[in-house]
Structure formats: structure tokens, C-alpha cells
Design a protein around this motif. Structure first.
Motif, PDB file in Angstrom:
ATOM      1  N   SER A  18       0.796  -1.225   0.000  1.00 10.89           N
ATOM      2  CA  SER A  18       0.000   0.000   0.000  1.00 10.89           C
ATOM      3  C   SER A  18       0.832   1.281   0.000  1.00 10.89           C
ATOM      4  CB  SER A  18      -0.990  -0.012   1.163  1.00 10.89           C
ATOM      5  OG  SER A  18      -0.319  -0.059   2.388  1.00 10.89           O
ATOM      6  N   LEU A  21       1.792   1.726  -3.613  1.00 12.84           N
ATOM      7  CA  LEU A  21       0.627   2.052  -4.436  1.00 12.84           C
ATOM      8  C   LEU A  21       0.172   3.488  -4.197  1.00 12.84           C
ATOM      9  CD1 LEU A  21      -1.345  -1.290  -4.076  1.00 12.84           C
ATOM     10  CD2 LEU A  21      -0.107  -0.476  -6.076  1.00 12.84           C
ATOM     11  N   ALA A  35       5.172   0.664  -8.770  1.00 12.21           N
ATOM     12  CA  ALA A  35       4.208   0.377  -7.708  1.00 12.21           C
ATOM     13  C   ALA A  35       3.524  -0.958  -7.957  1.00 12.21           C
ATOM     14  CB  ALA A  35       3.183   1.502  -7.626  1.00 12.21           C
ATOM     15  N   LEU A  36       3.142  -1.220  -9.203  1.00 11.19           N
ATOM     16  CA  LEU A  36       2.493  -2.497  -9.517  1.00 11.19           C
ATOM     17  C   LEU A  36       3.464  -3.663  -9.417  1.00 11.19           C
ATOM     18  CD1 LEU A  36       0.203  -1.417 -12.470  1.00 11.19           C
ATOM     19  CD2 LEU A  36      -0.463  -1.983 -10.138  1.00 11.19           C
ATOM     20  N   LEU A  39       3.628  -4.584  -5.855  1.00 15.04           N
ATOM     21  CA  LEU A  39       2.443  -5.376  -5.493  1.00 15.04           C
ATOM     22  C   LEU A  39       2.600  -6.804  -5.977  1.00 15.04           C
ATOM     23  CD1 LEU A  39      -0.456  -5.626  -4.403  1.00 15.04           C
ATOM     24  CD2 LEU A  39      -1.247  -4.887  -6.655  1.00 15.04           C
TER      25      LEU A  39
END
Length: 95
Positions: A18, A21, A35-36, A39
Motif C-alpha cells: 500500500s 501504491l 508500484a504495480l 504489489l
């Protein structure tokens, strides 16, 4: 395979990633691809963490001398009401 598609695993991965993200999609201080990617890396990490937690807590609440029984070994599960008065059954002729 370690339960990677479980809701708990995906939720923990989202929780772990988080900050990345948020920085990628809200404040734009991080590239969206980065960011992805973070994740995507967090999903197997969360799966391993939860698999270890499940392995540690698997035997919790069981007596050491009890062995797990396979489902259906003792026959079908039966239940009956133990409180209150029985409900009278209606016949087709009474209606």
C-alpha cells in the motif's frame, strides 16, 4: 500452491504494497509500473508468510493424542433438536 489466490493472501499483499501504491497512484512520487511491480512481488511474499502462519497454528486447540479423521469416516453427520416441543406434522388429509 501456497494459496496465492486466497482473499487473505491478496489482502495482505495489498497491505504490504500500500505505501508503494499510494506513492505511485496518489502522490505520483513513484512510477505506476514500479508500484504495480512491488504489489506483484508482495503476493508471493504474503503467501509464504500466511503459509508459515497456518503451519504453526494448524494443531492449535487439538489434543496431542488425537489424530485428524478424514471427512465421512464416522458416517453422515446427524443432528436433532433438543429443546422445545416437537412440531406436529401435518398430513395431506388435514389441509
Amino acid at each position: 500452491m501456497l494459496g496465492m489466490a486466497r482473499f487473505s493472501t491478496l489482502f495482505l499483499a495489498l497491505l504490504i504494497a500500500s505505501p508503494a501504491l499510494w506513492a505511485g497512484f496518489v502522490t505520483h512520487q513513484l512510477a505506476a509500473q514500479t508500484a504495480l511491480l512491488r504489489l506483484l512481488i508482495a503476493v508471493p511474499v504474503a503467501a509464504i508468510m500466511l503459509a508459515a502462519f497456518r503451519a504453526v497454528t494448524r494443531g492449535y486447540g487439538k489434543r496431542p493424542d488425537e489424530k485428524p479423521k478424514p471427512a465421512g469416516e464416522n458416517g453422515p453427520l446427524k443432528a436433532e433438536a433438543v429443546a422445545g416441543e416437537p412440531i406436529p406434522q401435518r398430513r395431506a388429509e388435514d389441509a
